[in-house]
Design a protein around this motif. Structure first.
Motif, PDB file in Angstrom:
ATOM      1  N   GLN A  74      12.419  -5.851   4.278  1.00 16.55           N
ATOM      2  CA  GLN A  74      11.906  -4.642   5.503  1.00 16.55           C
ATOM      3  C   GLN A  74      11.305  -4.372   5.434  1.00 16.55           C
ATOM      4  OE1 GLN A  74      12.983  -5.270   1.716  1.00 16.55           O
ATOM      5  NE2 GLN A  74      14.317  -3.567   0.404  1.00 16.55           N
ATOM      6  N   TYR A  84      22.293  -6.773  15.303  1.00 17.38           N
ATOM      7  CA  TYR A  84      22.209  -7.144  15.128  1.00 17.38           C
ATOM      8  C   TYR A  84      23.860  -8.231  14.657  1.00 17.38           C
ATOM      9  CZ  TYR A  84      18.824  -5.111  12.497  1.00 17.38           C
ATOM     10  OH  TYR A  84      17.164  -4.097  11.989  1.00 17.38           O
ATOM     11  N   LYS A 131      22.052  -1.504  13.441  1.00 15.22           N
ATOM     12  CA  LYS A 131      23.359  -2.465  13.020  1.00 15.22           C
ATOM     13  C   LYS A 131      23.799  -3.199  14.420  1.00 15.22           C
ATOM     14  CE  LYS A 131      27.860  -2.056  10.805  1.00 15.22           C
ATOM     15  NZ  LYS A 131      28.356  -1.505  10.585  1.00 15.22           N
ATOM     16  N   ARG A 148      18.003  -4.822   5.431  1.00 15.81           N
ATOM     17  CA  ARG A 148      16.649  -3.430   6.128  1.00 15.81           C
ATOM     18  C   ARG A 148      17.353  -2.116   4.842  1.00 15.81           C
ATOM     19  NH1 ARG A 148      13.903  -3.767   9.935  1.00 15.81           N
ATOM     20  NH2 ARG A 148      13.128  -5.260   8.134  1.00 15.81           N
ATOM     21  N   ASN A 149      16.334  -1.225   5.290  1.00 12.39           N
ATOM     22  CA  ASN A 149      16.842   0.456   4.312  1.00 12.39           C
ATOM     23  C   ASN A 149      17.691   1.218   5.056  1.00 12.39           C
ATOM     24  OD1 ASN A 149      14.966  -0.523   2.345  1.00 12.39           O
ATOM     25  ND2 ASN A 149      13.669   0.476   3.758  1.00 12.39           N
TER      26      ASN A 149
END
Length: 143
Positions: free
Chosen positions: A62, A95, A92, A86-87
């Motif tokens: 993270q 990715y 998104k 990730r946090n």
């Protein structure tokens, strides 16, 4: 953490890349019994640090800071599989555009994205020498 251990046991990587700027001693202690031959720990995904190495699995924790181009370079040149922790869901879309999928994770505070070259592109039954270009139509039609 159990999610990562499950993936490591399933994938059985011979070499592992860990991207984190924080010490990962606790995690390394948990995986010390696994048959991993080489573990490299780097603070970032800078390709000059990766040199000519190729990894079976990369884990990006993270705290790692990177951009889309660096992640794409790691995916395309240096690693077969990547686990991205990730946090939040802030990037998104980036990715997903790079071929990562959102993984089911029991630890609700950590969001996992996975890229695995083995199952990234499903095999198509028509994309082989037997089915290419409709061989059943050879000598039937004139093109």
């Amino acid at each position: 953490m159990s999610f990562l251990l499950d993936v490591l046991e399933k994938e059985k990587p011979k070499n592992l890349l860990i991207i984190s700027s924080k010490p990962q001693g606790k995690f390394l202690h948990k995986i010390e019994d696994l048959p991993i031959e080489r573990i490299d720990i780097l603070p970032s995904i800078a390709s000059d640090q990766l040199a000519d190495n190729y990894y079976d699995l990369s884990i990006i924790f993270q705290d790692a800071v990177f951009d889309k181009a660096e992640l794409g370079s790691l995916k395309n040149k240096f690693s077969k599989s990547i686990i991205l922790l990730r946090n939040n869901l802030e990037n998104k879309e980036n990715y997903l555009q790079l071929g990562f999928s959102n993984a089911q994770n029991q630890e609700e505070s950590i969001i996992c994205f996975i890229y695995n070259l083995k199952n990234y592109n499903t095999k198509r039954n028509w994309n082989n020498p037997d089915g290419w270009a409709n061989p059943e139509n050879f000598n039937k039609f004139r093109w």
